[in-house]
Design an enzyme around this catalytic site. Sequence first.
Site, PDB file in Angstrom:
ATOM      1  N   ASN A  86       0.805  -1.225   0.000  1.00 42.57           N
ATOM      2  CA  ASN A  86       0.000   0.000   0.000  1.00 42.57           C
ATOM      3  C   ASN A  86       0.838   1.276   0.000  1.00 42.57           C
ATOM      4  O   ASN A  86       0.428   2.286  -0.575  1.00 42.57           O
ATOM      5  CB  ASN A  86      -0.926  -0.022   1.231  1.00 42.57           C
ATOM      6  CG  ASN A  86      -1.574   1.317   1.478  1.00 42.57           C
ATOM      7  OD1 ASN A  86      -2.477   1.734   0.754  1.00 42.57           O
ATOM      8  ND2 ASN A  86      -1.101   2.022   2.506  1.00 42.57           N
ATOM      9  N   TYR A 150       4.430   8.968 -11.620  1.00 43.08           N
ATOM     10  CA  TYR A 150       3.539   8.297 -10.654  1.00 43.08           C
ATOM     11  C   TYR A 150       2.630   7.329 -11.408  1.00 43.08           C
ATOM     12  O   TYR A 150       2.512   6.152 -11.043  1.00 43.08           O
ATOM     13  CB  TYR A 150       2.718   9.345  -9.904  1.00 43.08           C
ATOM     14  CG  TYR A 150       1.651   8.763  -9.002  1.00 43.08           C
ATOM     15  CD1 TYR A 150       1.982   8.118  -7.817  1.00 43.08           C
ATOM     16  CD2 TYR A 150       0.294   8.847  -9.345  1.00 43.08           C
ATOM     17  CE1 TYR A 150       0.998   7.589  -6.981  1.00 43.08           C
ATOM     18  CE2 TYR A 150      -0.693   8.323  -8.517  1.00 43.08           C
ATOM     19  CZ  TYR A 150      -0.331   7.694  -7.346  1.00 43.08           C
ATOM     20  OH  TYR A 150      -1.302   7.164  -6.523  1.00 43.08           O
ATOM     21  N   ALA A 152       2.933   5.994 -14.381  1.00 40.19           N
ATOM     22  CA  ALA A 152       3.660   4.872 -15.002  1.00 40.19           C
ATOM     23  C   ALA A 152       4.082   3.847 -13.949  1.00 40.19           C
ATOM     24  O   ALA A 152       4.081   2.637 -14.203  1.00 40.19           O
ATOM     25  CB  ALA A 152       4.888   5.403 -15.752  1.00 40.19           C
ATOM     26  N   LYS A 154       2.425   3.138 -11.247  1.00 39.54           N
ATOM     27  CA  LYS A 154       1.222   2.378 -10.883  1.00 39.54           C
ATOM     28  C   LYS A 154       0.828   1.437 -12.033  1.00 39.54           C
ATOM     29  O   LYS A 154       0.326   0.333 -11.792  1.00 39.54           O
ATOM     30  CB  LYS A 154       0.070   3.322 -10.527  1.00 39.54           C
ATOM     31  CG  LYS A 154       0.302   4.110  -9.233  1.00 39.54           C
ATOM     32  CD  LYS A 154       0.439   3.207  -8.001  1.00 39.54           C
ATOM     33  CE  LYS A 154       0.372   3.984  -6.710  1.00 39.54           C
ATOM     34  NZ  LYS A 154       0.538   3.156  -5.511  1.00 39.54           N
TER      35      LYS A 154
HETATM   36  N1  LIG Z   1      -5.326   9.182  -1.541  1.00 41.79           N
HETATM   37  C1  LIG Z   1      -5.513   9.114  -2.851  1.00 41.79           C
HETATM   38  O1  LIG Z   1      -6.138   9.999  -3.440  1.00 41.79           O
HETATM   39  C2  LIG Z   1      -4.998   7.920  -3.626  1.00 41.79           C
HETATM   40  C3  LIG Z   1      -5.491   7.714  -4.904  1.00 41.79           C
HETATM   41  C4  LIG Z   1      -5.030   6.623  -5.628  1.00 41.79           C
HETATM   42  C5  LIG Z   1      -4.102   5.769  -5.094  1.00 41.79           C
HETATM   43  N2  LIG Z   1      -3.633   5.985  -3.852  1.00 41.79           N
HETATM   44  C6  LIG Z   1      -2.616   5.065  -3.325  1.00 41.79           C
HETATM   45  O2  LIG Z   1      -3.032   4.572  -2.077  1.00 41.79           O
HETATM   46  C7  LIG Z   1      -1.876   4.241  -1.306  1.00 41.79           C
HETATM   47  C8  LIG Z   1      -2.026   4.820   0.092  1.00 41.79           C
HETATM   48  O3  LIG Z   1      -2.153   6.217  -0.006  1.00 41.79           O
HETATM   49  P1  LIG Z   1      -2.948   7.124   1.051  1.00 41.79           P
HETATM   50  O4  LIG Z   1      -3.751   8.058   0.243  1.00 41.79           O
HETATM   51  O5  LIG Z   1      -3.627   6.302   2.072  1.00 41.79           O
HETATM   52  O6  LIG Z   1      -1.711   7.965   1.639  1.00 41.79           O
HETATM   53  P2  LIG Z   1      -1.346   8.560   3.080  1.00 41.79           P
HETATM   54  O7  LIG Z   1      -2.576   8.874   3.872  1.00 41.79           O
HETATM   55  O8  LIG Z   1      -0.396   9.633   2.790  1.00 41.79           O
HETATM   56  O9  LIG Z   1      -0.599   7.324   3.783  1.00 41.79           O
HETATM   57  C9  LIG Z   1       0.608   6.837   3.270  1.00 41.79           C
HETATM   58  C10 LIG Z   1       1.161   5.806   4.225  1.00 41.79           C
HETATM   59  O10 LIG Z   1       2.342   5.225   3.652  1.00 41.79           O
HETATM   60  C11 LIG Z   1       3.451   5.431   4.533  1.00 41.79           C
HETATM   61  N3  LIG Z   1       4.635   5.524   3.686  1.00 41.79           N
HETATM   62  C12 LIG Z   1       4.941   6.481   2.784  1.00 41.79           C
HETATM   63  N4  LIG Z   1       6.124   6.199   2.200  1.00 41.79           N
HETATM   64  C13 LIG Z   1       6.559   5.042   2.730  1.00 41.79           C
HETATM   65  C14 LIG Z   1       7.708   4.239   2.545  1.00 41.79           C
HETATM   66  N5  LIG Z   1       8.671   4.593   1.690  1.00 41.79           N
HETATM   67  N6  LIG Z   1       7.828   3.093   3.263  1.00 41.79           N
HETATM   68  C15 LIG Z   1       6.861   2.739   4.145  1.00 41.79           C
HETATM   69  N7  LIG Z   1       5.759   3.462   4.373  1.00 41.79           N
HETATM   70  C16 LIG Z   1       5.612   4.605   3.673  1.00 41.79           C
HETATM   71  C17 LIG Z   1       3.082   6.670   5.341  1.00 41.79           C
HETATM   72  O11 LIG Z   1       3.748   6.752   6.585  1.00 41.79           O
HETATM   73  P3  LIG Z   1       5.178   7.523   6.707  1.00 41.79           P
HETATM   74  O12 LIG Z   1       5.003   8.825   6.000  1.00 41.79           O
HETATM   75  O13 LIG Z   1       5.408   7.648   8.177  1.00 41.79           O
HETATM   76  O14 LIG Z   1       6.165   6.627   6.038  1.00 41.79           O
HETATM   77  C18 LIG Z   1       1.592   6.398   5.554  1.00 41.79           C
HETATM   78  O15 LIG Z   1       1.396   5.409   6.550  1.00 41.79           O
HETATM   79  C19 LIG Z   1      -0.667   4.746  -2.092  1.00 41.79           C
HETATM   80  O16 LIG Z   1      -0.067   3.677  -2.785  1.00 41.79           O
HETATM   81  C20 LIG Z   1      -1.281   5.724  -3.072  1.00 41.79           C
HETATM   82  O17 LIG Z   1      -0.523   5.842  -4.262  1.00 41.79           O
HETATM   83  C21 LIG Z   1      -4.053   7.049  -3.084  1.00 41.79           C
END
Ligand SMILES: NC(=O)c1ccc[n+]([C@@H]2O[C@H](COP(=O)([O-])OP(=O)(O)OC[C@H]3O[C@@H](n4cnc5c(N)ncnc54)[C@H](OP(=O)(O)O)[C@@H]3O)[C@@H](O)[C@H]2O)c1
Length: 250
Positions: A86, A150, A152, A154
């Site tokens: 994730n 980003y 690419a 995904k």
């Molecule tokens: N939110 C959206 O709109 C959206 C849309 C499409 C896809 N996604 C995908 O959903 C996933 C989760 O995103 P989210 O929106 O829930 O983001 P978020 O609220 O910013 O949470 C990200 C989480 O990942 C951790 N993290 C970041 N970099 C890391 C690393 N290098 N190693 C380990 N942990 C890491 C962060 O903690 P730390 O910062 O403490 O490491 C946090 O726990 C991602 O893959 C994102 O691309 C999100």
Amino acid sequence: MCALNDKVVIITGGSSGIGRAAALSFAERGANVLITGRREAPLAETAAGHPNIAYVVADVSRPDDIARTIDKVANLWGRIDVLVNNAGAGAILPLSDATASRIMEIFAVNVIGPSLLAQAALPHLQAAKGTIINISSTFGHKAAANLSHYAASKAALEHLTRCWALELAVSGVRVNAVAAGPTESGALTGMMALSPQQAAAVEEEERKQIPLGRRGRPHDIARWIVALADPASAWMTGQVVSADGGLNLT
Ligand SMILES: NC(=O)c1ccc[n+]([C@@H]2O[C@H](COP(=O)([O-])OP(=O)(O)OC[C@H]3O[C@@H](n4cnc5c(N)ncnc54)[C@H](OP(=O)(O)O)[C@@H]3O)[C@@H](O)[C@H]2O)c1
């Protein structure tokens, strides 16, 4: 009793947003969950939300941290049933501004880390006939200006999902992905490094573009992560499930 009771789940990036919602949902169903992240405080706060959640401070882009993550889960519970890749990295990054290090940073977290973690977890997943769930984005299969690296990365994760599903089917390991649309989380101000004002403007634009008229909530995505992990999804592998209010259709 829930089919996920006593299953062991790893969720990278489990201290915020989608990963946090998934961790709590798995734990409420009786699973033992190890969450990872780079900062300890939000990990500890999430783990305090349910006794079935443990954490390790680990950056998915660092091979040593991947080894520590697998060691931790093996020491705690001795098995792995579900790996949720994730944690994500991304940036609004026009091609004219891209540098080797910024591109590598994105791919290290979104492609290389999940690959090495899946590899390290594989003997455990094979023993348990477990499952991998990769978290993609609408932009893993829909073009987006200024988000190309980003998007690419995904797209690569979605194709790894299909290739691994084929490769691992013989050992009974299923691999699927959930492609989230814009979701209320820390991503815009954290991962995408926008100011609160910039984030608010992007959010408003996204609300207008999403056919169902709102941004997703973390549980809108987490419920599909849990559903794909459930043995009731035993006949599903190699699929990318979109949970994005219809954005991919536009
Ligand atoms: N939110 C959206 O709109 C959206 C849309 C499409 C896809 N996604 C995908 O959903 C996933 C989760 O995103 P989210 O929106 O829930 O983001 P978020 O609220 O910013 O949470 C990200 C989480 O990942 C951790 N993290 C970041 N970099 C890391 C690393 N290098 N190693 C380990 N942990 C890491 C962060 O903690 P730390 O910062 O403490 O490491 C946090 O726990 C991602 O893959 C994102 O691309 C999100």
